[in-house]
Design a protein around this motif. Structure first.
Motif, PDB file in Angstrom:
ATOM      1  N   VAL A 110       0.850  -1.205   0.000  1.00  0.00           N
ATOM      2  CA  VAL A 110       0.000   0.000   0.000  1.00  0.00           C
ATOM      3  C   VAL A 110       0.877   1.244   0.000  1.00  0.00           C
ATOM      4  O   VAL A 110       0.634   2.185  -0.758  1.00  0.00           O
ATOM      5  N   VAL A 127      -7.882  -0.125  -4.413  1.00  0.00           N
ATOM      6  CA  VAL A 127      -7.203  -1.200  -3.691  1.00  0.00           C
ATOM      7  C   VAL A 127      -8.222  -2.305  -3.446  1.00  0.00           C
ATOM      8  O   VAL A 127      -9.299  -2.055  -2.893  1.00  0.00           O
ATOM      9  N   HIS A 129      -8.848  -5.190  -1.282  1.00  0.00           N
ATOM     10  CA  HIS A 129      -8.352  -5.697  -0.004  1.00  0.00           C
ATOM     11  C   HIS A 129      -9.040  -6.986   0.420  1.00  0.00           C
ATOM     12  O   HIS A 129      -8.574  -7.670   1.323  1.00  0.00           O
ATOM     13  N   LYS A 143      -8.600  -5.365   5.232  1.00  0.00           N
ATOM     14  CA  LYS A 143      -9.533  -4.253   5.027  1.00  0.00           C
ATOM     15  C   LYS A 143      -9.438  -3.267   6.202  1.00  0.00           C
ATOM     16  O   LYS A 143      -9.418  -2.053   6.005  1.00  0.00           O
ATOM     17  N   VAL A 146      -6.191  -1.317   5.864  1.00  0.00           N
ATOM     18  CA  VAL A 146      -6.274  -0.356   4.753  1.00  0.00           C
ATOM     19  C   VAL A 146      -7.081   0.858   5.196  1.00  0.00           C
ATOM     20  O   VAL A 146      -6.711   2.006   4.933  1.00  0.00           O
TER      21      VAL A 146
END
Length: 193
Positions: A110, A127, A129, A143, A146
């Motif tokens: 990331v 993204v 995830h 998740k 992120v």
């Protein structure tokens, strides 16, 4: 029968002359790099790159569920811009897939992904995830992280869980800040100062 070993050694060494003492050290560098030196240098470079990564993983955070929606908007982002992002109406310029990654791998990816997107002037990225559906508690670990990491980037203006056709709650749209060059181009194009 031969002489004692000490006598034999002394006779063999009788014509050897000691080296002259020197005040200078031999500083000739060995040009050939050993595999160990190469490995240490690469590890040091990797470590330095990791040090630049400010994304935290050691904090205790409450895990999100698989169907939780991610949403974030910084002050100053226009409502219409955020709405278009939320509805998936911007063209996705780049994607990062984090499926089957560990938290540490995801953290590195990331960080590098956002930095690369900024370097190339990308504005709307995604993204993937995942939802965490495969684990028994239905907790979405990647998740969750992120969701924690994205607001830590000064350049991330907004993000929202994707529309169903783009992965739904297993993906997130991200709006990045314009580069200074792109801002200047807009000023010139629209006659602003």
């Amino acid at each position: 029968m031969p002489d004692k070993p000490e006598d034999s050694f002394a006779s063999e060494m009788s014509d050897v002359k000691p080296l002259a003492p020197s005040n200078q050290a031999d500083i000739k560098k060995n040009r050939e790099e050993t595999p160990g030196q190469l490995a240490r240098r690469q590890a040091a470079v990797r470590h330095k790159l990791l040090d630049l990564n400010f994304l935290a993983t050691d904090d205790h955070i409450e895990l999100l569920k698989s169907n939780d929606i991610l949403e974030y908007k910084k002050d100053g982002v226009q409502h219409g811009v955020y709405r278009k992002l939320r509805l998936g109406q911007y063209q996705i310029e780049a994607r990062l897939d984090l499926h089957r990654k560990t938290v540490d791998e995801a953290r590195r990816e990331v960080f590098q992904f956002i930095k690369d997107c900024l370097k190339y002037g990308l504005r709307t990225v995604m993204v993937l995830h995942g939802k965490g559906d495969r684990n028994k508690q239905q907790e979405a670990i990647i998740k969750t992280y992120v969701n924690k990491w994205l607001p830590e980037f000064e350049e991330v203006l907004a993000f929202h869980s994707a529309q169903k056709q783009h992965g739904g709650t297993g993906a997130v749209y991200i709006l990045l800040r314009k580069s200074d060059e792109e801002k200047q181009n807009n000023r010139e194009r629209f006659g602003l100062r």
